[in-house]
Design an enzyme around this catalytic site. Structure first.
Site, PDB file in Angstrom:
ATOM      1  N   ASP A   1     -10.792  -9.578  37.153  1.00 16.23           N
ATOM      2  CA  ASP A   1     -11.826 -10.298  36.870  1.00 16.23           C
ATOM      3  C   ASP A   1     -11.540 -11.209  35.595  1.00 16.23           C
ATOM      4  O   ASP A   1     -12.463 -12.083  35.273  1.00 16.23           O
ATOM      5  CB  ASP A   1     -12.938  -9.438  36.573  1.00 16.23           C
ATOM      6  CG  ASP A   1     -13.406  -8.541  37.697  1.00 16.23           C
ATOM      7  OD1 ASP A   1     -13.697  -9.408  38.863  1.00 16.23           O
ATOM      8  OD2 ASP A   1     -14.070  -7.648  37.539  1.00 16.23           O
TER       9      ASP A   1
ATOM     10  N   ASP B   1     -15.516  -6.248  35.214  1.00 16.57           N
ATOM     11  CA  ASP B   1     -14.665  -5.260  34.199  1.00 16.57           C
ATOM     12  C   ASP B   1     -13.109  -5.085  34.576  1.00 16.57           C
ATOM     13  O   ASP B   1     -12.492  -4.643  33.500  1.00 16.57           O
ATOM     14  CB  ASP B   1     -15.188  -3.903  34.494  1.00 16.57           C
ATOM     15  CG  ASP B   1     -14.646  -3.440  35.808  1.00 16.57           C
ATOM     16  OD1 ASP B   1     -14.691  -3.837  36.660  1.00 16.57           O
ATOM     17  OD2 ASP B   1     -14.286  -1.915  35.763  1.00 16.57           O
TER      18      ASP B   1
ATOM     19  N   ASP C   1     -19.245  -8.651  39.721  1.00 17.85           N
ATOM     20  CA  ASP C   1     -18.111  -7.672  40.674  1.00 17.85           C
ATOM     21  C   ASP C   1     -18.687  -6.451  41.013  1.00 17.85           C
ATOM     22  O   ASP C   1     -19.940  -6.109  40.577  1.00 17.85           O
ATOM     23  CB  ASP C   1     -16.923  -7.541  39.609  1.00 17.85           C
ATOM     24  CG  ASP C   1     -15.805  -6.527  40.242  1.00 17.85           C
ATOM     25  OD1 ASP C   1     -15.546  -6.840  41.319  1.00 17.85           O
ATOM     26  OD2 ASP C   1     -15.566  -5.540  39.576  1.00 17.85           O
TER      27      ASP C   1
END
Length: 641
Positions: A510, A506, A311
């Site tokens: 996600d 995080d 990410d």
């Protein structure tokens, strides 16, 4: 008392030692025959109990290695080697005690973390300066707590004192105390400095940072490594080989004792004990480095990982964006755009929302409550503020109701910059440009992962394409997928051809992809609870270099686990071959095999030690730099896209 506890816990070991002492006392006297009968009957009773357990396992479809020990006991009793039979019984019954000791040493770091969990708090009642001691579990958000010098912070909170110094090394890995000022976040599990401090609790105990870590540790400690099942798969071939070799030795020599001499060296202990000890040691090693690994399966997947995806916001970047530019549309004032956007963002959990609110507060703008508000995950927020319908978020989200939405105005987003679009009453109101810089050691971490043999990384982000591509260019990432919904991330990870694949993220959005990946790693120091719960490993320290550390620890642990298994097998096979030719008597063989067991377990315990291969070259987050990036109040814990 300690001896009595050991006897109650391991009665067969205690009984074996007592029988052994009696038998050895009778040797060399006229009572040799009773000694043989005592040893033989006791060994046969243990073999009978073990056989019953073994048969139940076989009926469940699990073929174990106890059959070798049982056959070895029966054969040594049959040929009159009753001393060897007692040694085999001691080996079999003592294996559990030895495993407990070795695993207890291996999980020392995990146990230390559990033992440090805050148990009490000092609450200041309203209109009182006299603290009341209460259990940490009784703290509720809003309570004012006194943190005494050198005391553990029991729950997450914000600092009410003008300034404080806190040691967060057990949470973030940062060795230097961090200076926190009034209004900033204090994490549970950190240790107060030399001055008493006041905090206002923002979470209950079970929702605080340290307790979330403790919950992950408990889950890790209770897991079972897959290599244990791998050891079980060795059972049938190893058993067949051992029995075949013992039978050939008996047939060639014509001496039944040769059969027993071979089998006393065919111990299952290296397979049954060494592998789980190695994996527990690997989890302990990871915990010491600020990485909570939830089980041996994760270590095995990390060891074999071939590809990785990240990410962006809060993972490859710090996730602490700051407003740099306001670009209002022609009919709007800059402060009005920012005030309305920040008022709507009060109802968003996105990390950018905190940055917009913080910028408005710094300019002294008064935020208004919304009449209605709703957040569309990964897109933006819609709210009615002061009678105006306000949309804040991605361009496509805002443009759906404000067709005149532009492409961003004069200033183009650069590396690490993010653009937020604002519409008011169906008209494009302007854009907010925010800057979120890449982590200091993100590029070095990616280079380290490449040296470890992983394929080039992939960026999967819900952010706009322009900001995603600029951040990727700064970090040297070639494959970028932007403007993704959570289901898009899951689909792209599932389609990655090189497995196992690691996903690092995080935020709340996600959580699905972390659960779907072969190995999900959550940046847990500032990340969401959902991400930590869905992930297979959580990086407690706010340091992305720990991703490379996790791969190194996984590979080293797997190498030690398999090495310990093969060490035990190799030594056993070599000794069995020597015994097949009559070079090792039964009693000597049983004693030698204990040394083989010890060698395999000591080798497995190497997984506990050893420094991280990447921690030094990649460095740690600078304490002052990290402190400067802390959010004030509740903004520091919000989730990223």
């Amino acid at each position: 008392m300690r001896v009595l506890r050991a006897i109650r816990r391991y009665p067969v070991v205690a009984a074996t030692i007592v029988v052994g002492v009696v038998v050895f006392a009778l040797l060399g006297t006229d009572l040799n025959t009773p000694a043989a009968w005592i040893a033989s009957i006791f060994a046969l009773l243990v073999a009978a109990v073990t056989s019953a357990r073994m048969i139940r396992d076989i009926l469940r479809g699990r073929w174990g290695l106890d059959i070798l020990a049982v056959v070895a006991i029966l054969s040594t009793v049959a040929v009159g080697e009753y001393i060897a039979s007692l040694i085999i019984v001691l080996m079999l019954s003592g294996g559990e005690a030895l495993e407990d000791y070795a695993a207890g040493r291996a999980r020392g770091e995990l146990d230390a973390l559990l033992a440090r969990a805050p148990q009490a708090a000092h609450r200041l009642p309203p209109n009182s300066q006299t603290p009341q001691d209460i259990p940490a579990g009784a703290v509720v958000p809003g309570d004012v707590l006194l943190i005494k010098p050198a005391e553990l912070v029991p729950v997450d909170g914000v600092l009410l004192s003008p300034e404080g110094s806190f040691d967060e090394s057990s949470l973030t890995g940062e060795p230097l105390p961090v200076t926190i000022t009034e209004g900033q976040t204090v994490m549970s599990g950190s240790v107060n400095g030399s001055q008493a401090a006041l905090i206002r609790a923002t979470a209950a105990t079970e929702d605080s940072q340290y307790q979330r870590i403790v919950a992950l540790v408990r889950e890790a400690a209770e897991s079972k490594a897959p290599v244990v099942r791998l050891a079980d798969r060795f059972a049938v071939p190893f058993t067949v080989f051992s029995l075949l070799l013992a039978g050939i030795a008996w047939w060639v020599s014509g001496e039944p004792v040769r059969f027993a001499e071979v089998l006393v060296l065919a111990t299952p202990c290296p397979l049954l004990i060494a592998a789980p000890v190695a994996f527990m040691g690997g989890m302990s090693r990871a915990a010491k480095d600020g990485i909570i690994v939830k089980g041996g399966a994760t270590l095995q997947q990390l060891a074999g990982a071939r590809s990785i995806a990240f990410d962006k916001t809060g993972t490859l970047t710090y996730g602490k964006p700051e407003l740099t530019t306001i670009q209002p549309a022609s009919s709007f004032a800059a402060d009005d755009v920012l005030r309305l956007a920040a008022s709507a963002e009060q109802y968003s959990s996105h990390v950018l929302a905190a940055a917009v609110q913080s910028a408005a507060q710094e300019r002294g703008l008064q935020l208004s409550p919304a009449t209605t508000a709703s957040e569309v995950a990964t897109n933006g927020v819609r709210a009615v503020v002061d009678g105006h319908t306000v949309l804040v978020g991605k361009r496509r989200f805002v443009a759906a109701e404000a067709p005149d939405t532009g492409d961003g105005g004069e200033t183009k987003a650069g590396a690490g910059q993010l653009r937020v679009y604002v519409a008011v009453d169906g008209r494009f109101a302007g854009t907010l440009l925010l800057s979120d810089t890449p982590r200091r050691n993100a590029k070095t971490t990616l280079e380290q992962l490449a040296r470890l043999g992983l394929e080039p990384p992939v960026m999967l982000t819900g952010d706009g394409r322009a900001s995603a591509e600029s951040a990727a260019a700064a970090l040297g990432i070639q494959q970028v997928h932007a403007e993704l919904l959570p289901e898009d991330k899951v689909r792209l990870v599932a389609a990655m051809p090189s497995r196992p694949v690691i996903m690092v993220g995080d935020g709340v959005n996600d959580a699905p992809v972390l659960a779907a990946a072969d190995v999900g790693i959550a940046m847990g120091a500032r990340g969401s609870t959902a991400a930590g719960e869905s992930a297979d490993a959580v990086i407690v320290a706010d340091d992305i270099s720990k991703v490379a550390d996790a791969v190194v620890i996984g590979r080293r642990t797997m190498r030690i686990a398999l090495g310990s298994i093969w060490l035990g097998i190799s030594l056993s096979v070599g000794l069995m071959l020597a015994a097949a030719f009559g070079f090792i008597p039964a009693v000597a063989g049983a004693l030698i095999q204990e040394l083989v067991d010890l060698a395999a377990i000591l080798n497995a315990l190497r997984a506990v030690g050893g420094g991280s291969a990447t921690a030094r070259p990649l460095g740690r987050i600078d304490g002052a730099a990290e402190a400067s990036r802390r959010g004030a109040g509740n903004g520091s814990e919000l989730n990223s896209a």
